[in-house]
Design a protein around this motif. Structure first.
Motif, PDB file in Angstrom:
ATOM      1  N   ASP A   1       0.823  -1.213   0.000  1.00 36.68           N
ATOM      2  CA  ASP A   1       0.000   0.000   0.000  1.00 36.68           C
ATOM      3  C   ASP A   1       0.858   1.264   0.000  1.00 36.68           C
ATOM      4  N   GLU A   2       1.943   1.244   0.795  1.00 36.77           N
ATOM      5  CA  GLU A   2       2.816   2.418   0.851  1.00 36.77           C
ATOM      6  C   GLU A   2       3.475   2.672  -0.504  1.00 36.77           C
ATOM      7  N   ALA A   3       3.947   1.620  -1.135  1.00 35.19           N
ATOM      8  CA  ALA A   3       4.587   1.785  -2.445  1.00 35.19           C
ATOM      9  C   ALA A   3       3.584   2.292  -3.473  1.00 35.19           C
ATOM     10  N   ARG A   4       2.365   1.829  -3.385  1.00 36.82           N
ATOM     11  CA  ARG A   4       1.325   2.278  -4.324  1.00 36.82           C
ATOM     12  C   ARG A   4       1.020   3.763  -4.132  1.00 36.82           C
ATOM     13  N   ARG A   5       0.969   4.207  -2.875  1.00 38.23           N
ATOM     14  CA  ARG A   5       0.639   5.603  -2.593  1.00 38.23           C
ATOM     15  C   ARG A   5       1.741   6.566  -3.016  1.00 38.23           C
ATOM     16  N   GLU A   6       2.961   6.095  -3.117  1.00 40.23           N
ATOM     17  CA  GLU A   6       4.084   6.970  -3.439  1.00 40.23           C
ATOM     18  C   GLU A   6       4.095   7.422  -4.905  1.00 40.23           C
ATOM     19  N   GLY A   7       3.249   6.832  -5.720  1.00 41.26           N
ATOM     20  CA  GLY A   7       3.125   7.284  -7.104  1.00 41.26           C
ATOM     21  C   GLY A   7       4.351   7.039  -7.956  1.00 41.26           C
ATOM     22  N   LEU A   8       5.094   6.009  -7.658  1.00 42.74           N
ATOM     23  CA  LEU A   8       6.300   5.685  -8.422  1.00 42.74           C
ATOM     24  C   LEU A   8       5.938   5.010  -9.741  1.00 42.74           C
ATOM     25  N   PRO A   9       6.827   5.050 -10.729  1.00 43.20           N
ATOM     26  CA  PRO A   9       6.607   4.200 -11.908  1.00 43.20           C
ATOM     27  C   PRO A   9       6.467   2.744 -11.473  1.00 43.20           C
ATOM     28  N   TYR A  10       5.708   1.987 -12.237  1.00 41.81           N
ATOM     29  CA  TYR A  10       5.343   0.633 -11.829  1.00 41.81           C
ATOM     30  C   TYR A  10       6.566  -0.236 -11.519  1.00 41.81           C
ATOM     31  N   ALA A  11       7.551  -0.272 -12.413  1.00 37.34           N
ATOM     32  CA  ALA A  11       8.723  -1.127 -12.203  1.00 37.34           C
ATOM     33  C   ALA A  11       9.548  -0.659 -11.012  1.00 37.34           C
ATOM     34  N   VAL A  12       9.616   0.657 -10.806  1.00 26.08           N
ATOM     35  CA  VAL A  12      10.327   1.189  -9.638  1.00 26.08           C
ATOM     36  C   VAL A  12       9.606   0.789  -8.367  1.00 26.08           C
ATOM     37  N   GLY A  13       8.268   0.854  -8.403  1.00 28.12           N
ATOM     38  CA  GLY A  13       7.480   0.437  -7.243  1.00 28.12           C
ATOM     39  C   GLY A  13       7.692  -1.026  -6.904  1.00 28.12           C
ATOM     40  N   ARG A  14       7.795  -1.883  -7.927  1.00 31.23           N
ATOM     41  CA  ARG A  14       8.034  -3.318  -7.685  1.00 31.23           C
ATOM     42  C   ARG A  14       9.358  -3.514  -6.942  1.00 31.23           C
ATOM     43  N   GLU A  15      10.397  -2.820  -7.381  1.00 34.49           N
ATOM     44  CA  GLU A  15      11.693  -2.956  -6.709  1.00 34.49           C
ATOM     45  C   GLU A  15      11.667  -2.337  -5.318  1.00 34.49           C
ATOM     46  N   ARG A  16      10.849  -1.292  -5.126  1.00 35.54           N
ATOM     47  CA  ARG A  16      10.706  -0.706  -3.793  1.00 35.54           C
ATOM     48  C   ARG A  16      10.059  -1.719  -2.843  1.00 35.54           C
TER      49      ARG A  16
END
Length: 659
Positions: A324-339
């Motif tokens: 949920d936190e990674a989703r809220r941060e508005g990162l590009p999808y692939a960056v969010g996956r690595e986060r």
């Protein structure tokens, strides 16, 4: 000035030109010597490589073209901080052996007065001198004594001769003829994005190119790192303008079409027009965003990760918080996956530290990140995606498309873009040009893209909203110069409002500056083309022209092939370039009917945008109009390619809008 004084003054200027060329040659030879010995003076291999690149670039920048004038003007200052000094203004900076300036770069702060000084605001200039040249040699000069109230403006014979000089070969720079309103745009700050709505022949393309050269002069190191990009409508146009920046000493500017800029592979299929229109619509951006983020799920079970004799367990709730936190941060999808991967490893790291009492190594963290439980967890809640894989799934699965397009695209629109006979895999799919725009949009959703420091976007009226978004991704941290003419929009998705295009480009609020005074297209030609404006349904001011030297002939014929050959022979009696422009379908027939001549180009109407020719012969305007939905706009483009003479011949009646 008495004749004898005139001759002595002219001889003095010619001597200064000879000395300046010799000085430029010395500067280049010095750069070549440093390039040849750079590896011997550099302290290490990296420094040697950097010095070598710099000097190689410097050698190219200092190349002299003897067919063009090294300087084109002179400023004599009567008062102010430069009182008593005179400066020659040219295409690049030239110094003597002592380092004193012999020619000032046209972009230098002092040179601004060459373009801006006037009787009302002389800026300290007493005399402004312009030089006439033939084949790089000085033939004349013309003085304006601003301190006596003398100002020629567009009445300058030398200025007029330069503007009206025949168009042979590629586009030339306009540093000798930049007008005050153009200079204001050229010298706009790097941080400012702007849009130039330019009627035909107003020099908007030249303004954009010269602004790029000016910004490189002022912010060289910054823009050398981030880059400057010129985007044109097609390769013919890019070839036409390719020599302008090198002539000004700028050799490190990228040039591309939008299609080449976003290309991910070969385009091997063609969309029906209706399908392409849907794919270029900005609503597709939201369709694709939904499709991408629909792959993110919610953890529904804890994770257990074996580690030698230990087993680390992460509960369902902490895993949900991570996602949920990674989703809220508005990162590009692939960056969010690595986060998400990194934060899961961090949870494992804390457990290991608590139980073992020490911090695991980086190798341990990499091993945990690639462990089977972590990878399976990621694949379940945040799976890896590729642009090709996602678009293939979307355009071949009606249910998936319906889910992502609900409330955005109608059932008919969804059916238009659904592949009728899909390939078996993304790799074997035949992509269309419009598909590449969608693939680029997905690529931007998945990962960050590098941003240019400045982008010059020419003939921008034909860019679709989705193409504008592709440019926006590449200029997110830079500025843009948007150039175009709404009246020349010929694509099915052509813009009718610059404010909308600027919003899609990520530069809302950028000023729109109109250029309406033409310096290229004669008044008689502009008057004919302006007849079409009421039918084009765009809010643009009619163009005006300062040129009264043009020739126009519009006539019917009973024998088109014979009459065309006669007109071509007449055109070849004059100096300059000649183009025969016709509907695309007629080009091959015309090519076979005419005798070959190196001075005559037979050009399809679809690719003539942005080009200029001294004499243009337009064949069957009605066929050009009938060939495409925005045929009247295409005809407006075609008629305004002539910079000296225009002949229109037709066997069928002219379009009503033209008569």
């Amino acid at each position: 000035m008495p004749a004898g004084d005139l001759d002595r003054e002219l001889d003095g200027e010619r001597a200064h030109l000879t000395e300046s060329r010799a000085a430029l040659r010395r500067m280049r030879e010095h750069a070549q010597a440093l390039f040849a010995t750079g590896d011997k003076v550099a302290g290490d291999s990296y420094t040697a490589e950097q010095l070598g690149r710099h000097m190689a670039r410097r050698v190219v920048e200092l190349a002299d073209d003897p067919s063009t004038p090294l300087f084109f003007g002179r400023l004599d200052f009567g008062d102010g901080e430069h009182a008593g000094n005179e400066y020659h203004v040219g295409r690049r900076h030239v110094t003597d052996e002592a380092g004193e300036p012999m020619v000032l770069d046209w972009r230098a702060p002092i040179s601004r007065s060459f373009y801006r000084a006037s009787v009302k605001d002389p800026q300290g200039v007493a005399v402004r001198r312009r030089f006439g040249f033939v084949a790089g040699a000085i033939t004349s000069f013309e003085d304006e004594h601003l301190d006596r109230g003398e100002e020629l403006g567009t009445a300058s014979k030398i200025l007029t001769q330069e503007i009206e000089r025949p168009r042979v070969g590629p586009m030339r720079d306009i540093v000798a003829t930049i007008q005050p309103e153009q200079d204001e745009l050229v010298r706009a700050d790097l941080g400012d994005s702007l849009c130039v709505q330019g009627a035909p022949g107003t020099g908007k393309t030249a303004v954009g190119l010269h602004r790029a050269a000016y910004l490189l002069y002022l912010h060289r190191e910054r823009l050398r790192r981030s880059g400057v990009l010129i985007v044109g409508p097609n390769q013919a146009f890019l070839g036409y303008i390719a020599a302008v920046l090198p002539a000004l000493g700028e050799v490190e500017v990228a040039q591309s079409t939008v299609e080449d800029l976003i290309r991910r592979g070969e385009v091997t299929a063609v969309d029906e027009t209706a399908a392409a229109i849907v794919k270029h619509d900005v609503r597709m951006a939201e369709v694709l965003r939904r499709a991408v983020w629909s792959h993110v799920g919610r953890p529904d079970s804890p994770m257990t990760v074996p580690d030698a004799s230990y087993r680390w367990r992460v509960g369902e709730e902490p895993l949900r918080r991570v996602v949920d936190e990674a989703r809220r941060e508005g990162l590009p999808y692939a960056v969010g996956r690595e986060r998400v991967r990194a934060r899961v490893v961090s949870l494992l790291l804390r457990q290991s530290e608590a139980h073992r009492g020490d911090s695991p190594s980086e190798a341990w963290q990499r091993r945990m990140a690639k462990s089977k439980p972590v990878t399976e967890f990621l694949d379940a809640v945040w799976p890896a995606l590729t642009p090709e894989g996602l678009l293939f799934a979307l355009l071949t699965d009606r249910d998936r498309l319906r889910e992502s397009a609900q409330g955005l695209l109608t059932d008919e629109e969804q059916e238009l873009i659904t592949q009728r006979k899909p390939a078996k895999t993304p790799k074997s799919t035949k992509w269309t040009a419009a598909d590449t725009v969608l693939l680029d949009e997905i690529a931007g959703l998945l990962d960050r893209m590098p941003s240019f420091g400045h982008v010059v976007l020419d003939e921008a009226q034909d860019l679709s909203p989705m193409q504008c978004r592709a440019i926006a991704r590449r200029s997110e941290h830079g500025s843009i110069t948007l150039l175009g003419d709404l009246a020349q929009g010929t694509a099915p998705w052509a813009s009718s409002d610059w404010a909308v295009s600027l919003a899609h480009l990520g530069k809302p609020g950028a000023p729109v500056v109109p250029l309406t005074v033409g310096f290229r297209v004669p008044a008689t030609v502009i008057a004919l083309a302006n007849r079409l404006l009421p039918s084009l349904k765009v809010n643009v001011l009619p163009a005006e022209s300062m040129r009264r030297d043009g020739f126009l002939d519009v006539h019917a014929t009973d024998d088109l092939e014979f009459d065309l050959a006669v007109e071509v022979r007449k055109a070849l009696e004059h100096e300059g370039s000649v183009a025969v422009i016709a509907a695309d379908a007629a080009v091959e027939t015309i090519r076979k009917a005419l005798d070959e001549s190196p001075r005559v180009e037979i050009v399809p109407a679809s690719i003539v945008k942005g080009l200029e020719y001294d004499h243009v012969i337009v064949v069957e305007p009605a066929d050009i109009v009938a060939a495409e939905p925005r045929g009247l706009n295409r005809l407006y483009v075609v008629l305004t390619r002539a910079v000296s003479r225009l002949t229109v011949i037709h066997a069928v009646p002219l379009p009503e809008a033209l008569t």
